[in-house]
Motif scaffolding. Structure first.
Motif, PDB file in Angstrom:
ATOM      1  N   ARG A  29       2.078  92.539 122.398  1.00 27.40           N
ATOM      2  CA  ARG A  29       2.311  93.305 123.630  1.00 27.40           C
ATOM      3  C   ARG A  29       2.439  92.360 124.827  1.00 27.40           C
ATOM      4  O   ARG A  29       3.268  92.576 125.711  1.00 27.40           O
ATOM      5  CB  ARG A  29       1.173  94.307 123.852  1.00 27.40           C
ATOM      6  CG  ARG A  29       1.158  95.455 122.845  1.00 27.40           C
ATOM      7  CD  ARG A  29      -0.106  96.296 122.970  1.00 27.40           C
ATOM      8  NE  ARG A  29      -0.078  97.432 122.063  1.00 27.40           N
ATOM      9  CZ  ARG A  29      -0.416  97.340 120.768  1.00 27.40           C
ATOM     10  NH1 ARG A  29      -0.800  96.180 120.261  1.00 27.40           N
ATOM     11  NH2 ARG A  29      -0.363  98.422 119.992  1.00 27.40           N
ATOM     12  N   GLU A  30       1.620  91.313 124.815  1.00 21.87           N
ATOM     13  CA  GLU A  30       1.673  90.359 125.926  1.00 21.87           C
ATOM     14  C   GLU A  30       3.024  89.650 125.981  1.00 21.87           C
ATOM     15  O   GLU A  30       3.598  89.466 127.058  1.00 21.87           O
ATOM     16  CB  GLU A  30       0.555  89.328 125.784  1.00 21.87           C
ATOM     17  CG  GLU A  30       0.518  88.309 126.921  1.00 21.87           C
ATOM     18  CD  GLU A  30      -0.592  87.289 126.762  1.00 21.87           C
ATOM     19  OE1 GLU A  30      -0.770  86.466 127.671  1.00 21.87           O
ATOM     20  OE2 GLU A  30      -1.273  87.313 125.712  1.00 21.87           O
TER      21      GLU A  30
ATOM     22  N   LEU B 198       5.593  92.105 127.266  1.00 30.94           N
ATOM     23  CA  LEU B 198       5.361  92.355 128.685  1.00 30.94           C
ATOM     24  C   LEU B 198       5.877  91.191 129.525  1.00 30.94           C
ATOM     25  O   LEU B 198       6.575  91.391 130.533  1.00 30.94           O
ATOM     26  CB  LEU B 198       3.864  92.564 128.932  1.00 30.94           C
ATOM     27  CG  LEU B 198       3.451  93.116 130.298  1.00 30.94           C
ATOM     28  CD1 LEU B 198       3.972  94.533 130.489  1.00 30.94           C
ATOM     29  CD2 LEU B 198       1.936  93.102 130.437  1.00 30.94           C
TER      30      LEU B 198
ATOM     31  N   GLU C 215      -0.576  96.155 129.704  1.00 33.35           N
ATOM     32  CA  GLU C 215       0.046  96.072 128.384  1.00 33.35           C
ATOM     33  C   GLU C 215       0.285  97.440 127.761  1.00 33.35           C
ATOM     34  O   GLU C 215       1.164  97.585 126.899  1.00 33.35           O
ATOM     35  CB  GLU C 215      -0.818  95.220 127.437  1.00 33.35           C
ATOM     36  CG  GLU C 215      -0.773  93.735 127.738  1.00 33.35           C
ATOM     37  CD  GLU C 215      -1.558  92.906 126.738  1.00 33.35           C
ATOM     38  OE1 GLU C 215      -1.890  93.452 125.663  1.00 33.35           O
ATOM     39  OE2 GLU C 215      -1.837  91.735 127.034  1.00 33.35           O
TER      40      GLU C 215
END
Length: 226
Positions: free
Chosen positions: A172-173, A176, A188
């Protein structure tokens, strides 16, 4: 001519890789440590990097992390004797696109290089075709047969990212940072919300799926032809 940089401290392996790549028509540069790899990337236009993990001065993880922190979308294959699930996880989370374990099957080695270079070219052209589905970066649209869907920019870029690098796991990071920007204050969970919207818009696509990787993030996959 496509230029490939081989960063490998074992001279025999490095020489063999370079020889195979040259036979396939690639221009090859060779270095034996991570620091030299980064210097070469600053001085030369490189189309693909092959990097070992265990190298002097800077290891492969440090090299890849530096490249991704500079927001370079260079295709990277990590080649290493380390074969545990944790090693592979660390490699992918650092930002490599593919991972090969020594001893290398050199037929597979060359096929994976060609596949990564095709993906890189797709990103440059801004058009991605998977089965009957076409993603067009210029119009932020997805066409499936007679169906035509324009997406909000972030949703489109998220789908385009996942499907451009099929089977690659993105945290997710990472998603993002790549789509909303590394300085974004967005949470996130925004990624999860956009994934949910995409799944609602393309609930039963014959061509692709978005897979949740528990504890990590997401990956896009092309569905097998029925």
């Amino acid at each position: 001519m496509i230029t490939v940089l081989v960063a490998e401290d074992d001279q025999n392996i490095r020489t063999l890789m370079a020889s195979l790549l040259k036979q396939e028509g690639y221009h090859v540069l060779e270095v034996d440590n991570g620091e030299a790899a980064l210097i070469t990337l600053e001085e030369q236009a490189i189309d693909l990097l092959i990097v070992d993990i265990m190298m002097p001065k800077l290891d492969g993880y440090q090299v890849v992390r530096t490249i991704r922190n500079d927001n370079l979308q260079l295709p990277i294959i990590m080649v290493t004797a380390k074969e545990t699930a944790e090693d592979k996880k660390n490699g992918f989370l650092t930002g490599v696109d593919d991972y090969l374990v020594k001893p290398i099957d050199f037929d597979e080695f060359l096929l994976r290089i060609k596949a990564l270079l095709r993906r890189a070219q797709i990103n440059l052209e801004g058009r991605l075709i998977i089965g009957e589905t076409t993603l067009d970066l210029n119009s932020l649209s997805v066409s499936q047969g007679k169906s035509y869907t324009e997406l909000p920019k972030k949703e489109f870029l998220l789908l385009y990212k996942l499907l451009s690098f099929q089977n690659k796991i993105f945290t997710r990071e990472q998603l993002l940072n790549d789509i909303w920007g590394i300085d974004s204050l967005t949470d996130e969970r925004t990624v999860d919300v956009h994934i949910k919207r995409l799944r609602k818009k393309f609930p039963e696509s014959d061509d692709f799926s978005i897979i949740t990787i528990r504890g990590l993030g997401y990956k896009g996959v092309a569905n097998e032809t029925k």
